[in-house]
Write a protein that holds these residues in place. Sequence first.
Motif, PDB file in Angstrom:
ATOM      1  N   ASP A  59       0.832  -1.203   0.000  1.00  0.00           N
ATOM      2  CA  ASP A  59       0.000   0.000   0.000  1.00  0.00           C
ATOM      3  C   ASP A  59       0.866   1.254   0.000  1.00  0.00           C
ATOM      4  O   ASP A  59       2.103   1.204   0.094  1.00  0.00           O
ATOM      5  CB  ASP A  59      -0.975  -0.006   1.184  1.00  0.00           C
ATOM      6  N   LYS A  60       0.222   2.404  -0.110  1.00  0.00           N
ATOM      7  CA  LYS A  60       0.937   3.680  -0.261  1.00  0.00           C
ATOM      8  C   LYS A  60       1.759   4.019   0.975  1.00  0.00           C
ATOM      9  O   LYS A  60       2.847   4.598   0.865  1.00  0.00           O
ATOM     10  CB  LYS A  60      -0.056   4.792  -0.572  1.00  0.00           C
ATOM     11  N   GLN A  61       1.247   3.702   2.170  1.00  0.00           N
ATOM     12  CA  GLN A  61       2.005   4.002   3.386  1.00  0.00           C
ATOM     13  C   GLN A  61       3.286   3.191   3.442  1.00  0.00           C
ATOM     14  O   GLN A  61       4.341   3.701   3.840  1.00  0.00           O
ATOM     15  CB  GLN A  61       1.147   3.725   4.623  1.00  0.00           C
ATOM     16  N   GLN A  62       3.222   1.936   3.046  1.00  0.00           N
ATOM     17  CA  GLN A  62       4.429   1.108   3.030  1.00  0.00           C
ATOM     18  C   GLN A  62       5.427   1.637   2.013  1.00  0.00           C
ATOM     19  O   GLN A  62       6.635   1.689   2.279  1.00  0.00           O
ATOM     20  CB  GLN A  62       4.055  -0.342   2.727  1.00  0.00           C
ATOM     21  N   GLU A  63       4.935   2.049   0.854  1.00  0.00           N
ATOM     22  CA  GLU A  63       5.819   2.623  -0.160  1.00  0.00           C
ATOM     23  C   GLU A  63       6.470   3.902   0.350  1.00  0.00           C
ATOM     24  O   GLU A  63       7.654   4.152   0.107  1.00  0.00           O
ATOM     25  CB  GLU A  63       5.023   2.910  -1.439  1.00  0.00           C
ATOM     26  N   SER A  77       1.902   3.357   9.451  1.00  0.00           N
ATOM     27  CA  SER A  77       1.384   4.672   9.849  1.00  0.00           C
ATOM     28  C   SER A  77       2.107   5.215  11.072  1.00  0.00           C
ATOM     29  O   SER A  77       1.983   6.397  11.396  1.00  0.00           O
ATOM     30  CB  SER A  77      -0.118   4.591  10.129  1.00  0.00           C
TER      31      SER A  77
END
Length: 446
Positions: free
Chosen positions: A2-6, A74
């Motif tokens: 997901d975007k947070q991991q990226e 997060s």
Amino acid sequence: MDKQQEFVLRALEERDVRFVRLWFTDVLGFLKSVAVAPAELENAFAEGLGFDGSAIEGFARVTEADMLAKPDPSTFQILPWRGETMGTARMFCDINMPDGSASFADPRHVLKRTLSKAADLGFTFYTHPEIEFYLFKSLSGAPGTTPEPVDSSGYFDHTPQGIGNDFRREAITMLESMGISVEFSHHEGGPGQQEIDLRYADALSTADNIMTFRVVVKEVALSQGIYASFMPKPLSGHPGSGMHTHMSLFEGDRNAFFEGGAQYQLSKTGRAFIAGLLHHAAEITAVTNQWVNSYKRLAVGDEAPSFISWGHNNRSALVRVPMYKPHKGQSSRVEFRSLDSATNPYLAFALMLAAGLKGIEEGYELPAEVEEDIWSLTPRERKALGIKPLPSSLAEAIGVMEDSELVAETLGEHVFDFFLRNKRAEWQEYRRQVTPFELNTLLPVL
């Protein structure tokens, strides 16, 4: 991915981060940490990092030891005390079993499960802690002596070039660099005692922030050649360290505790929430005040709540309804005043929320408020007013907790059983000690 991991993986490269610490707590609230190289983080996001759960206090038996720590992207933050170059970051983790299910022993999961129940009822739970602690010149002096505070100042004192001023400024700078907003800070009532108040946030973020706060405070203290302690009552004759916590429930953007024109602007939901806190206060005390030393702070006349009551402008009450901004609906809240600053915040917040929700679901009636100074009342007067005491010792608190369906259901069977076993052992160890008080008062005369 997901975007947070990226975002995290990109930040590691851009900020030259060489180590990532994965954090979680054991059942008692002690912080655990394992460091991984950035190259391993993508796999940790996908599969989790395996570890021996049987080696963590209260997590698992030897026969069910395998567990996985899955980092929550997060919560990614750079640790400022580790330097700007070749830096270190941290993330909190959720603990999973090998089949991917959440671990029943993970305190963070206990809170998330209770927050999910609140969400099913349409509520979001917000908390705002006022965290007190002491600063000492060293960890201890000679055997049998008490630690020496860094100053002799008192409540709100401003001492030019005082150690506390410089300490609070550096600690707050570090906290805010990690995205943890601070609302107030000042010298508290005891010598060397400080208070730093964190800004309102959802309860899970606040619990994570409290765990980070303790690390930051201790790191800053060590860097200045002093020692910080969150012990509930480190000094006889001086105030203990609490964590008064303000709470509110929101339904979307609306504060469910606010009702214009009602007494103290407090809604029916807010009144039922307080009633739940009062009804179950004794049952949850072994968790909100989990150490044998906690009950020295809760002793009668020590400026901490010792009795189960509520009031508006009464700081001797267990639950208070502050009125700092009476015409601002979003600020309506209740303050729970018994918590130690050394509690496990995940379990404490889960039980406080569960107690309040029980009051709402069951329609508990709020008893009459108490505006008298409860500490100055006689036992007969308190009894006439229907004011019951909180448990006065860890043993008494354990006895009340073990009969509580609410606590057992909220914590889950595993955490509930381990917590009780651990606290019974702590109490038995304490009972075996011969204290300086006994030697000083009894040895010369018996």
